[in-house]
Design a protein around this motif. Structure first.
Motif, PDB file in Angstrom:
ATOM      1  N   LEU A   1       4.439  -5.893   6.029  1.00 63.32           N
ATOM      2  CA  LEU A   1       4.907  -6.631   4.849  1.00 63.32           C
ATOM      3  C   LEU A   1       6.317  -7.161   5.074  1.00 63.32           C
ATOM      4  O   LEU A   1       6.614  -8.325   4.758  1.00 63.32           O
ATOM      5  N   ALA A   2       7.192  -6.312   5.619  1.00 62.63           N
ATOM      6  CA  ALA A   2       8.567  -6.741   5.881  1.00 62.63           C
ATOM      7  C   ALA A   2       8.594  -7.905   6.866  1.00 62.63           C
ATOM      8  O   ALA A   2       9.354  -8.871   6.692  1.00 62.63           O
ATOM      9  N   HIS A   3       7.770  -7.841   7.920  1.00 58.16           N
ATOM     10  CA  HIS A   3       7.714  -8.927   8.895  1.00 58.16           C
ATOM     11  C   HIS A   3       7.291 -10.229   8.223  1.00 58.16           C
ATOM     12  O   HIS A   3       7.887 -11.297   8.482  1.00 58.16           O
TER      13      HIS A   3
ATOM     14  N   ASP B   1       0.841  -1.200   0.000  1.00 58.87           N
ATOM     15  CA  ASP B   1       0.000   0.000   0.000  1.00 58.87           C
ATOM     16  C   ASP B   1       0.873   1.245   0.000  1.00 58.87           C
ATOM     17  O   ASP B   1       1.012   1.943   1.010  1.00 58.87           O
ATOM     18  N   ALA B   2       1.486   1.507  -1.151  1.00 55.23           N
ATOM     19  CA  ALA B   2       2.395   2.646  -1.283  1.00 55.23           C
ATOM     20  C   ALA B   2       2.562   2.948  -2.766  1.00 55.23           C
ATOM     21  O   ALA B   2       2.343   2.081  -3.616  1.00 55.23           O
ATOM     22  N   PRO B   3       2.955   4.188  -3.109  1.00 56.18           N
ATOM     23  CA  PRO B   3       3.248   4.497  -4.517  1.00 56.18           C
ATOM     24  C   PRO B   3       4.423   3.651  -4.995  1.00 56.18           C
ATOM     25  O   PRO B   3       5.427   3.511  -4.294  1.00 56.18           O
ATOM     26  N   LEU B   4       4.292   3.088  -6.197  1.00 65.09           N
ATOM     27  CA  LEU B   4       5.348   2.264  -6.768  1.00 65.09           C
ATOM     28  C   LEU B   4       5.785   2.879  -8.100  1.00 65.09           C
ATOM     29  O   LEU B   4       4.940   3.227  -8.925  1.00 65.09           O
ATOM     30  N   THR B   5       7.093   2.970  -8.307  1.00 63.15           N
ATOM     31  CA  THR B   5       7.639   3.562  -9.527  1.00 63.15           C
ATOM     32  C   THR B   5       8.806   2.722 -10.013  1.00 63.15           C
ATOM     33  O   THR B   5       9.669   2.322  -9.207  1.00 63.15           O
ATOM     34  N   ALA B   6       8.844   2.457 -11.305  1.00 66.08           N
ATOM     35  CA  ALA B   6       9.929   1.656 -11.864  1.00 66.08           C
ATOM     36  C   ALA B   6      11.280   2.269 -11.517  1.00 66.08           C
ATOM     37  O   ALA B   6      11.483   3.479 -11.616  1.00 66.08           O
TER      38      ALA B   6
ATOM     39  N   ALA C   1      14.761  -4.162   8.925  1.00 65.81           N
ATOM     40  CA  ALA C   1      14.001  -3.453   7.901  1.00 65.81           C
ATOM     41  C   ALA C   1      14.173  -4.119   6.544  1.00 65.81           C
ATOM     42  O   ALA C   1      15.239  -4.666   6.224  1.00 65.81           O
ATOM     43  N   GLY C   2      13.098  -4.057   5.755  1.00 66.65           N
ATOM     44  CA  GLY C   2      13.138  -4.619   4.418  1.00 66.65           C
ATOM     45  C   GLY C   2      12.937  -3.533   3.374  1.00 66.65           C
ATOM     46  O   GLY C   2      12.193  -2.571   3.582  1.00 66.65           O
ATOM     47  N   PHE C   3      13.614  -3.691   2.262  1.00 64.72           N
ATOM     48  CA  PHE C   3      13.507  -2.746   1.150  1.00 64.72           C
ATOM     49  C   PHE C   3      13.329  -3.536  -0.143  1.00 64.72           C
ATOM     50  O   PHE C   3      13.639  -4.736  -0.203  1.00 64.72           O
ATOM     51  N   ALA C   4      12.843  -2.854  -1.169  1.00 64.36           N
ATOM     52  CA  ALA C   4      12.683  -3.498  -2.471  1.00 64.36           C
ATOM     53  C   ALA C   4      13.199  -2.579  -3.557  1.00 64.36           C
ATOM     54  O   ALA C   4      12.843  -1.391  -3.600  1.00 64.36           O
ATOM     55  N   GLN C   5      14.062  -3.123  -4.409  1.00 62.47           N
ATOM     56  CA  GLN C   5      14.531  -2.396  -5.581  1.00 62.47           C
ATOM     57  C   GLN C   5      13.627  -2.802  -6.738  1.00 62.47           C
ATOM     58  O   GLN C   5      13.646  -3.943  -7.190  1.00 62.47           O
ATOM     59  N   LEU C   6      12.808  -1.848  -7.199  1.00 65.22           N
ATOM     60  CA  LEU C   6      11.793  -2.162  -8.204  1.00 65.22           C
ATOM     61  C   LEU C   6      12.381  -2.210  -9.599  1.00 65.22           C
ATOM     62  O   LEU C   6      13.229  -1.395  -9.973  1.00 65.22           O
TER      63      LEU C   6
END
Length: 243
Positions: free
Chosen positions: A24-26, A9-14, A60-65
């Protein structure tokens, strides 16, 4: 093996690097035990999805889109399920399977014969629970848009809302069958299915539906359980319409 899918539930940009929401990270790091460098897929319910690579910094978790993928898994037409509240946790099953079968919306109906009656904080908690089930089901089945789950209304209040296409009430004694009804309706018409609770609709509710222009249809020679009827009709309509 397909990459795990997550609603974000957040803005997603390539090309962006985003911090994953705590819940979600958990789920990804502690429950599924995913590791840094693993492939995942994120979607935010606005359509399409993003392949991504998981990154971890402490807890903490991160995602490289990656690049946006416009893939969709929606039905060609719009089907809404107005479900009379069943007893126990049957509504959980209905919500989950309605997502899998492509319903656009589930509208719980607090029918006169519904055993389950909700109000106040208990109602809010149950609706939030159903919405989480819809989210999880979308992650599992490959939909990139979230099915809406409404707060329960009485049938009278629900009928007072503007009709969203054709409205059909499932009744084992109806003269018209489902296939016959569909033949006389436009292929582009959205369809709402009204399914009663375990005890069925009351005479008063049936009369109110008739006056509101709802069409009664039967579906085969057998009487289906409340948690089966709407899902069977949804599947049948999808097939008959070629959706």
């Amino acid at each position: 093996m397909p990459a795990p899918r997550f609603y974000c539930d957040a803005p997603l940009t390539a090309g962006a690097r985003i911090a994953l929401p705590e819940a979600l990270a958990h789920h990804a790091l502690r429950v599924l035990r995913l590791r840094a460098g693993e492939a995942v897929t994120l979607f935010n319910g606005q359509g399409g999805e993003y392949p991504a690579v998981l990154e971890v910094e402490g807890k903490a978790g991160f995602a490289q889109l990656g690049d946006f993928n416009p893939r969709e898994a929606e039905l060609s037409g719009r089907i809404i399920l107005a479900q009379g509240l069943p007893s126990g946790d049957k509504m959980d099953w209905v919500v989950e399977k309605a997502v899998e079968l492509g319903a656009a919306r589930v509208s719980p109906i607090a029918a006169q014969r519904s055993v389950l009656q909700l109000s106040g904080a208990r109602l809010e908690k149950r609706v939030a629970h159903w919405q989480r089930i819809a989210q999880s089901a979308a992650e599992q089945c490959g939909r990139n848009r979230l099915m809406t789950v409404d707060a329960p209304l009485t049938l009278e209040d629900w009928l007072a809302q503007p009709a969203d296409g054709l409205r059909v009430l499932c009744h084992p004694e109806a003269e018209q069958d489902l296939a016959g009804m569909l033949q006389g309706a436009s292929d582009q018409t959205g369809i709402t299915l009204l399914v009663g609770p375990e005890g069925g609709w009351s005479d008063k509710e049936l009369e109110a539906a008739r006056k509101a222009g709802v069409q009664a249809v039967r579906f085969g020679p057998r009487v289906l359980r409340t948690e089966t009827a709407g899902l069977a009709l949804l599947s049948a309509i999808s097939a008959l319409r070629g959706w």
